[in-house]
Design a protein around this motif. Structure first.
Motif, mmCIF file in Angstrom:
data_model
loop_
_atom_site.group_PDB
_atom_site.id
_atom_site.type_symbol
_atom_site.label_atom_id
_atom_site.label_comp_id
_atom_site.label_asym_id
_atom_site.label_seq_id
_atom_site.Cartn_x
_atom_site.Cartn_y
_atom_site.Cartn_z
ATOM 1 N N ILE A 102 1.914 9.730 -5.718
ATOM 2 C CA ILE A 102 2.406 10.966 -5.401
ATOM 3 C C ILE A 102 3.314 11.311 -6.291
ATOM 4 O O ILE A 102 3.043 12.594 -6.783
ATOM 5 C CB ILE A 102 2.843 10.860 -4.014
ATOM 6 N N ALA A 103 4.266 10.442 -6.802
ATOM 7 C CA ALA A 103 5.421 10.959 -7.410
ATOM 8 C C ALA A 103 4.786 11.166 -9.014
ATOM 9 O O ALA A 103 5.470 12.068 -9.425
ATOM 10 C CB ALA A 103 6.515 9.682 -7.688
ATOM 11 N N GLY A 104 3.536 10.790 -9.451
ATOM 12 C CA GLY A 104 3.220 10.906 -10.662
ATOM 13 C C GLY A 104 2.133 12.181 -10.722
ATOM 14 O O GLY A 104 1.908 12.483 -11.762
ATOM 15 N N ILE A 105 2.123 12.924 -9.639
ATOM 16 C CA ILE A 105 1.252 14.260 -9.456
ATOM 17 C C ILE A 105 2.126 15.475 -10.166
ATOM 18 O O ILE A 105 3.095 15.747 -9.547
ATOM 19 C CB ILE A 105 0.705 14.634 -8.251
ATOM 20 N N ALA A 106 1.473 16.074 -11.244
ATOM 21 C CA ALA A 106 2.514 17.106 -11.787
ATOM 22 C C ALA A 106 2.417 18.504 -10.976
ATOM 23 O O ALA A 106 3.647 18.960 -10.968
ATOM 24 C CB ALA A 106 1.843 17.460 -12.991
ATOM 25 N N ASP A 107 1.366 18.703 -10.315
ATOM 26 C CA ASP A 107 1.484 19.941 -9.417
ATOM 27 C C ASP A 107 2.403 19.668 -8.196
ATOM 28 O O ASP A 107 2.048 18.921 -7.260
ATOM 29 C CB ASP A 107 -0.170 20.264 -8.837
ATOM 30 N N HIS B 202 4.104 17.928 -2.904
ATOM 31 C CA HIS B 202 4.626 17.991 -1.488
ATOM 32 C C HIS B 202 3.799 17.903 -0.490
ATOM 33 O O HIS B 202 4.252 17.454 0.524
ATOM 34 C CB HIS B 202 5.259 19.386 -1.569
ATOM 35 N N ALA B 203 2.519 18.577 -0.636
ATOM 36 C CA ALA B 203 1.466 18.128 0.468
ATOM 37 C C ALA B 203 1.328 16.687 0.802
ATOM 38 O O ALA B 203 1.182 16.513 1.792
ATOM 39 C CB ALA B 203 0.495 19.013 -0.005
ATOM 40 N N LEU B 204 0.991 15.774 -0.169
ATOM 41 C CA LEU B 204 0.922 14.323 -0.075
ATOM 42 C C LEU B 204 2.121 13.691 0.521
ATOM 43 O O LEU B 204 1.894 12.790 1.172
ATOM 44 C CB LEU B 204 0.424 14.042 -1.318
ATOM 45 N N ALA B 205 3.182 14.322 0.001
ATOM 46 C CA ALA B 205 4.344 13.656 0.689
ATOM 47 C C ALA B 205 4.291 13.767 2.148
ATOM 48 O O ALA B 205 4.916 13.093 3.040
ATOM 49 C CB ALA B 205 5.650 14.003 -0.132
ATOM 50 N N GLY C 70 0.721 -1.033 -0.100
ATOM 51 C CA GLY C 70 -0.068 -0.241 0.234
ATOM 52 C C GLY C 70 0.870 1.325 0.026
ATOM 53 O O GLY C 70 0.547 2.172 -0.689
ATOM 54 N N LEU C 71 1.837 1.275 0.727
ATOM 55 C CA LEU C 71 2.765 2.538 0.763
ATOM 56 C C LEU C 71 3.631 2.595 -0.587
ATOM 57 O O LEU C 71 3.688 3.708 -0.955
ATOM 58 C CB LEU C 71 3.658 2.258 1.971
ATOM 59 N N GLU C 72 3.940 1.633 -1.158
ATOM 60 C CA GLU C 72 4.899 1.597 -2.345
ATOM 61 C C GLU C 72 3.732 2.371 -3.528
ATOM 62 O O GLU C 72 4.148 3.162 -4.267
ATOM 63 C CB GLU C 72 5.017 0.158 -2.913
ATOM 64 N N LEU C 73 2.342 1.870 -3.414
ATOM 65 C CA LEU C 73 1.421 2.172 -4.399
ATOM 66 C C LEU C 73 1.136 3.681 -4.194
ATOM 67 O O LEU C 73 1.096 4.585 -4.976
ATOM 68 C CB LEU C 73 0.244 1.436 -4.421
ATOM 69 N N SER C 74 1.185 4.050 -2.837
ATOM 70 C CA SER C 74 0.911 5.462 -2.581
ATOM 71 C C SER C 74 2.058 6.360 -3.282
ATOM 72 O O SER C 74 1.752 7.405 -3.527
ATOM 73 C CB SER C 74 0.667 5.803 -0.970
ATOM 74 N N CYS C 75 3.257 5.934 -2.925
ATOM 75 C CA CYS C 75 4.436 6.621 -3.293
ATOM 76 C C CYS C 75 4.364 6.931 -4.752
ATOM 77 O O CYS C 75 4.681 7.970 -5.327
ATOM 78 C CB CYS C 75 5.682 6.043 -2.960
#
Length: 217
Positions: free
Chosen positions: A60-65, A70-73, A52-57
């Motif tokens: 997040i890494a794929g978000i352009a904004d 950074h907020a999600l990280a 679950g954490l790997e998929l979350s990362c």
């Protein structure tokens, strides 16, 4: 058991890109982990949590904004405190306790695993703690405080919210106000700062290298 087996199979079929491989360094608290057989930070998570954490990362890494990313990280960093196998269950509050509810690594005989996404009741309110829904809700409250900060006073045995009019926290507000914000992590004995240049100072107790509490993700 079937769900655990499915999670293990999904995790083993995935080539991790974000899961840390670092060894746990020596320290007063991390030595406790060593005595229990934990050698790497990834050992603190079960297969379902790692998956679950790997998929979350990856999401997040794929978000352009950049600001949203950074907020999600930041939220993910908070989530890690609950998504590991050293969490315990609070029988009084009826929710999981994060790993750093005490300053250290409390290794218990009974482990508590939180739902990764979080659980909502019939009214749409978060139940318990430790899921994405809980963490995002807490982050949202913090951002609202930045827009409208306040102090809490006690009067006649009651808590009274006192707004701080005209104040706000951050680098911008409502697309108009702007400030230059600089956040530094440094030793106060060596950092060079201009006179009257600080608005706030956040300190950590002087544990230095004696206690290593990070989850290093």
């Amino acid at each position: 058991m079937e769900r655990a087996a499915a999670a293990a199979a999904s995790w083993q079929a995935l080539t991790p890109r974000f899961v840390p491989q670092h060894e746990i360094p020596a320290g007063d608290e991390t030595d406790r982990l060593h005595r229990w057989g934990y050698r790497r930070y990834r050992d603190l998570f079960n297969d379902r949590q790692l998956f679950g954490l790997e998929l979350s990362c990856r999401l997040i890494a794929g978000i352009a904004d950049e600001r949203v990313r950074h907020a999600l990280a930041t939220n993910l960093s908070d989530l890690l405190r609950y998504q590991n196998m050293l969490c315990r269950y609070d029988t009084m509050a009826l929710k999981s306790l994060d790993i750093f509810s005490v300053h250290g690594f409390p290794v218990g005989l009974v482990q508590c695993e939180s739902n990764l996404l979080g659980i909502m009741n019939g009214g749409g309110m978060n139940v318990g703690s430790g899921g994405w829904a809980n963490i995002v809700e807490k982050y949202t409250r913090a951002k609202k405080y930045c827009v409208s900060p306040f102090e809490v006073q006690h009067k006649a045995g009651r808590k009274v919210i006192v707004p701080i009019n005209g104040e706000w926290i951050g680098e911008r507000i409502n697309g108009t106000g702007r400030r230059n914000v600089s956040v530094r992590c440094a030793s106060s004995t060596t950092v060079e700062l201009a006179v009257e240049s600080l608005d706030a100072v956040f300190t950590d107790p002087p544990y230095f290298g004696n206690v290593q509490p990070a989850l290093f993700w």
